[in-house]
Design an enzyme around this catalytic site. Structure first.
Site, PDB file in Angstrom:
ATOM      1  N   CYS A 169       0.810  -1.224   0.000  1.00  0.00           N
ATOM      2  CA  CYS A 169       0.000   0.000   0.000  1.00  0.00           C
ATOM      3  C   CYS A 169       0.844   1.275   0.000  1.00  0.00           C
ATOM      4  O   CYS A 169       0.302   2.382   0.014  1.00  0.00           O
ATOM      5  CB  CYS A 169      -0.960  -0.026   1.178  1.00  0.00           C
ATOM      6  SG  CYS A 169      -2.016  -1.499   1.146  1.00  0.00           S
ATOM      7  N   HIS A 309      -1.788   7.922   6.540  1.00  0.00           N
ATOM      8  CA  HIS A 309      -2.123   6.604   5.996  1.00  0.00           C
ATOM      9  C   HIS A 309      -3.461   6.161   6.578  1.00  0.00           C
ATOM     10  O   HIS A 309      -4.307   5.668   5.851  1.00  0.00           O
ATOM     11  CB  HIS A 309      -1.010   5.611   6.315  1.00  0.00           C
ATOM     12  CG  HIS A 309      -1.169   4.300   5.624  1.00  0.00           C
ATOM     13  ND1 HIS A 309      -1.210   4.188   4.256  1.00  0.00           N
ATOM     14  CD2 HIS A 309      -1.317   3.031   6.119  1.00  0.00           C
ATOM     15  CE1 HIS A 309      -1.365   2.910   3.923  1.00  0.00           C
ATOM     16  NE2 HIS A 309      -1.436   2.196   5.035  1.00  0.00           N
ATOM     17  N   GLU A 320       0.857   5.406  13.845  1.00  0.00           N
ATOM     18  CA  GLU A 320       1.135   6.589  13.024  1.00  0.00           C
ATOM     19  C   GLU A 320       1.014   7.869  13.852  1.00  0.00           C
ATOM     20  O   GLU A 320       1.802   8.805  13.691  1.00  0.00           O
ATOM     21  CB  GLU A 320       0.182   6.634  11.823  1.00  0.00           C
ATOM     22  CG  GLU A 320       0.542   7.727  10.805  1.00  0.00           C
ATOM     23  CD  GLU A 320      -0.325   7.684   9.562  1.00  0.00           C
ATOM     24  OE1 GLU A 320      -1.314   6.920   9.533  1.00  0.00           O
ATOM     25  OE2 GLU A 320      -0.022   8.438   8.613  1.00  0.00           O
ATOM     26  N   LYS A 341      -9.132   8.011   3.580  1.00  0.00           N
ATOM     27  CA  LYS A 341      -9.640   6.633   3.485  1.00  0.00           C
ATOM     28  C   LYS A 341     -10.990   6.488   4.184  1.00  0.00           C
ATOM     29  O   LYS A 341     -11.708   5.522   3.931  1.00  0.00           O
ATOM     30  CB  LYS A 341      -8.645   5.651   4.106  1.00  0.00           C
ATOM     31  CG  LYS A 341      -7.358   5.452   3.306  1.00  0.00           C
ATOM     32  CD  LYS A 341      -6.484   4.379   3.925  1.00  0.00           C
ATOM     33  CE  LYS A 341      -5.194   4.159   3.130  1.00  0.00           C
ATOM     34  NZ  LYS A 341      -4.229   5.280   3.286  1.00  0.00           N
ATOM     35  N   HIS A 346      -9.738   1.876   1.381  1.00  0.00           N
ATOM     36  CA  HIS A 346      -8.292   1.704   1.196  1.00  0.00           C
ATOM     37  C   HIS A 346      -8.031   1.202  -0.224  1.00  0.00           C
ATOM     38  O   HIS A 346      -8.333   0.043  -0.547  1.00  0.00           O
ATOM     39  CB  HIS A 346      -7.763   0.717   2.226  1.00  0.00           C
ATOM     40  CG  HIS A 346      -6.268   0.699   2.337  1.00  0.00           C
ATOM     41  ND1 HIS A 346      -5.433   1.252   1.377  1.00  0.00           N
ATOM     42  CD2 HIS A 346      -5.450   0.196   3.298  1.00  0.00           C
ATOM     43  CE1 HIS A 346      -4.177   1.083   1.737  1.00  0.00           C
ATOM     44  NE2 HIS A 346      -4.168   0.457   2.907  1.00  0.00           N
ATOM     45  N   PHE A 405       2.120  -3.458   3.849  1.00  0.00           N
ATOM     46  CA  PHE A 405       2.508  -4.753   4.397  1.00  0.00           C
ATOM     47  C   PHE A 405       3.955  -5.034   4.003  1.00  0.00           C
ATOM     48  O   PHE A 405       4.375  -4.767   2.872  1.00  0.00           O
ATOM     49  CB  PHE A 405       1.628  -5.867   3.835  1.00  0.00           C
ATOM     50  CG  PHE A 405       0.222  -5.914   4.394  1.00  0.00           C
ATOM     51  CD1 PHE A 405      -0.156  -5.130   5.461  1.00  0.00           C
ATOM     52  CD2 PHE A 405      -0.724  -6.779   3.835  1.00  0.00           C
ATOM     53  CE1 PHE A 405      -1.444  -5.193   5.985  1.00  0.00           C
ATOM     54  CE2 PHE A 405      -2.012  -6.846   4.342  1.00  0.00           C
ATOM     55  CZ  PHE A 405      -2.377  -6.052   5.418  1.00  0.00           C
TER      56      PHE A 405
END
Length: 420
Positions: A169, A309, A320, A341, A346, A405
């Site tokens: 991502c 994110h 984060e 998002k 996402h 990931f």
């Protein structure tokens, strides 16, 4: 001209998202705080723990592509081509009018986190039911991730640098960063950069669902993506593509191009921690943001907006937030943050590009996109996340985070061009 002398600006934007099939539609929907979530229509999801997603609805590739060509392409490639076309039109670049030399100075870096998942799934089913002779000769070339930039180059005759990035991502932030470096190194004058993904398929939903990564709020999809809210329970799958035209500043000025913003900094790091979970203290995210500010020569206090994110997962949002506090100190409470998002879901490998567009338009429009669906405070998430309503603010410096990931962390810096 040396690497550091060249300035790189953004002159074109394109997007296919769950909120709309163009950049203006995407922006208008965000300013209205719309959610792109709804029950899954691509296939029967009734047996899955999660039965909703942020799909790209009412998209007919035949409206944009030759219908015979469109049938061969996985949706991830269709979205990439359509978004790239919009970004080039927006930049005022008619590729048919370019001469041979100009085409050697234009390239494409377009990534994807997963690539042609629907095509792969369908072909495996075809093999299982009918054997190897029924596999399509287009299976491999149309599934592989690098076909997205390849198809864009063929469509427009662009002979400059051409490849894909893959970092889950964080993919399209890496694409933007690579395009920025390619131009600064003098290898091209103009680059199409971004990301695309279309993984809302039977196996895609099943795989993410079995990881326990997805929200299961099936009774209320519109409010399921709720970053930083105490009731968040996972991310909502999305799909689409984002494309930016990056251009050497002097090249853009010489042709009278509209300039949205300047790309001034890039940070990249690895958590070296876990295959899917973020480092609990956000150490990799912190390093990426510090690098981005350092390469841009920007003080933390100069940042007005950070597009996080912010996936709406219990662990990710907290990690984060910790990283932002470590980088920005008390200024973390003064600048605007948000997670778009909450509206788009996402978009996986497309997330970084689409969120970069949101960050750039925050600069040009002086308006911060909101984080919608906030109801219940989480003491571990106590910053100014621009909850529920957009906020007016003069944005001179915006950052966009994208993590993936594997522990990939990226951050890109965009600045208002004052001397245009």
């Amino acid at each position: 001209m040396s690497f550091s002398d060249r300035r790189v600006v953004v002159t074109g934007l394109g997007a296919i998202t769950p909120l709309g099939h163009s950049v203006p539609a995407f922006w208008d929907a965000m300013m209205e705080g719309q959610s792109g979530a709804g029950p899954i229509t691509h296939f029967d999801a009734s047996e899955y723990p999660t039965r909703f997603a942020c799909e790209v609805s009412d998209f007919d590739p035949g409206d944009y592509l030759d219908r015979k060509e469109a049938r061969r392409l996985d949706p991830f490639a269709q979205y990439a081509i359509v978004a790239a076309d919009e970004s080039l039109r927006d930049a005022g670049i008619d590729t048919e009018a370019l001469d041979a030399e100009e085409k050697t100075r234009m390239g494409v870096v377009m990534g994807s986190g997963i690539g042609g998942m629907k095509l792969f799934q369908d072909q495996v089913v075809e093999y299982a039911e009918h054997g190897p002779r029924r596999l399509s000769p287009f299976f491999v070339p149309m599934m592989i991730i690098d076909m997205a930039p390849g198809l864009i180059s063929m469509r427009h005759g662009l002979h400059g640098p051409n490849y894909a990035t893959v970092s889950a991502c964080a993919t399209s932030n890496n694409a933007i960063g690579d395009a920025w470096m390619v131009i600064k190194a003098g290898l091209a004058d103009v680059m199409v950069a971004g990301g695309t993904d279309a993984s809302i398929t039977e196996v895609g939903l099943g795989g993410f669902g079995n990881m326990k990564a997805l929200s299961t709020q099936n009774d209320d999809p519109l409010h399921a993506s709720r970053p930083f809210d105490a009731g968040r329970d996972g991310f909502v799958m999305g799909e689409g593509a984002g494309s930016l035209v990056l251009e050497d500043y002097e090249h853009a000025k010489a042709r009278g191009a509209k300039i949205y913003a300047e790309v001034t900094g890039l940070g990249m790091s690895a958590d070296a921690h876990h295959i899917s979970a973020p480092h609990p203290e956000g150490l990799g995210a912190k390093l990426a943001m510090e690098q981005a500010l350092q390469t841009a020569g920007v003080a933390p206090e100069a940042v007005d907006y950070l597009n996080m994110h912010g996936t709406s997962t219990p662990l990710g949002d907290v990690a984060e937030t910790k990283a932002i506090k470590a980088v920005f100190g008390e200024h973390a409470y003064d600048m605007n943050l948000s997670s778009t998002k909450s509206m788009t879901g996402h978009l996986l490998g497309a997330a970084g590009a689409v969120e970069a567009i949101a960050s750039i338009l925050a600069i040009t429009n002086g308006r911060i996109p909101p984080t919608i669906n906030f109801e219940t405070p989480d003491p571990a998430c106590d910053l100014n996340y621009t909850f529920n309503e957009p906020q007016d603010r003069d944005v001179k410096v915006a950052l966009s985070n994208a993590f993936g990931f594997g522990g990939h962390n990226t951050c890109v810096v965009f600045e208002k061009v004052e001397d245009e």
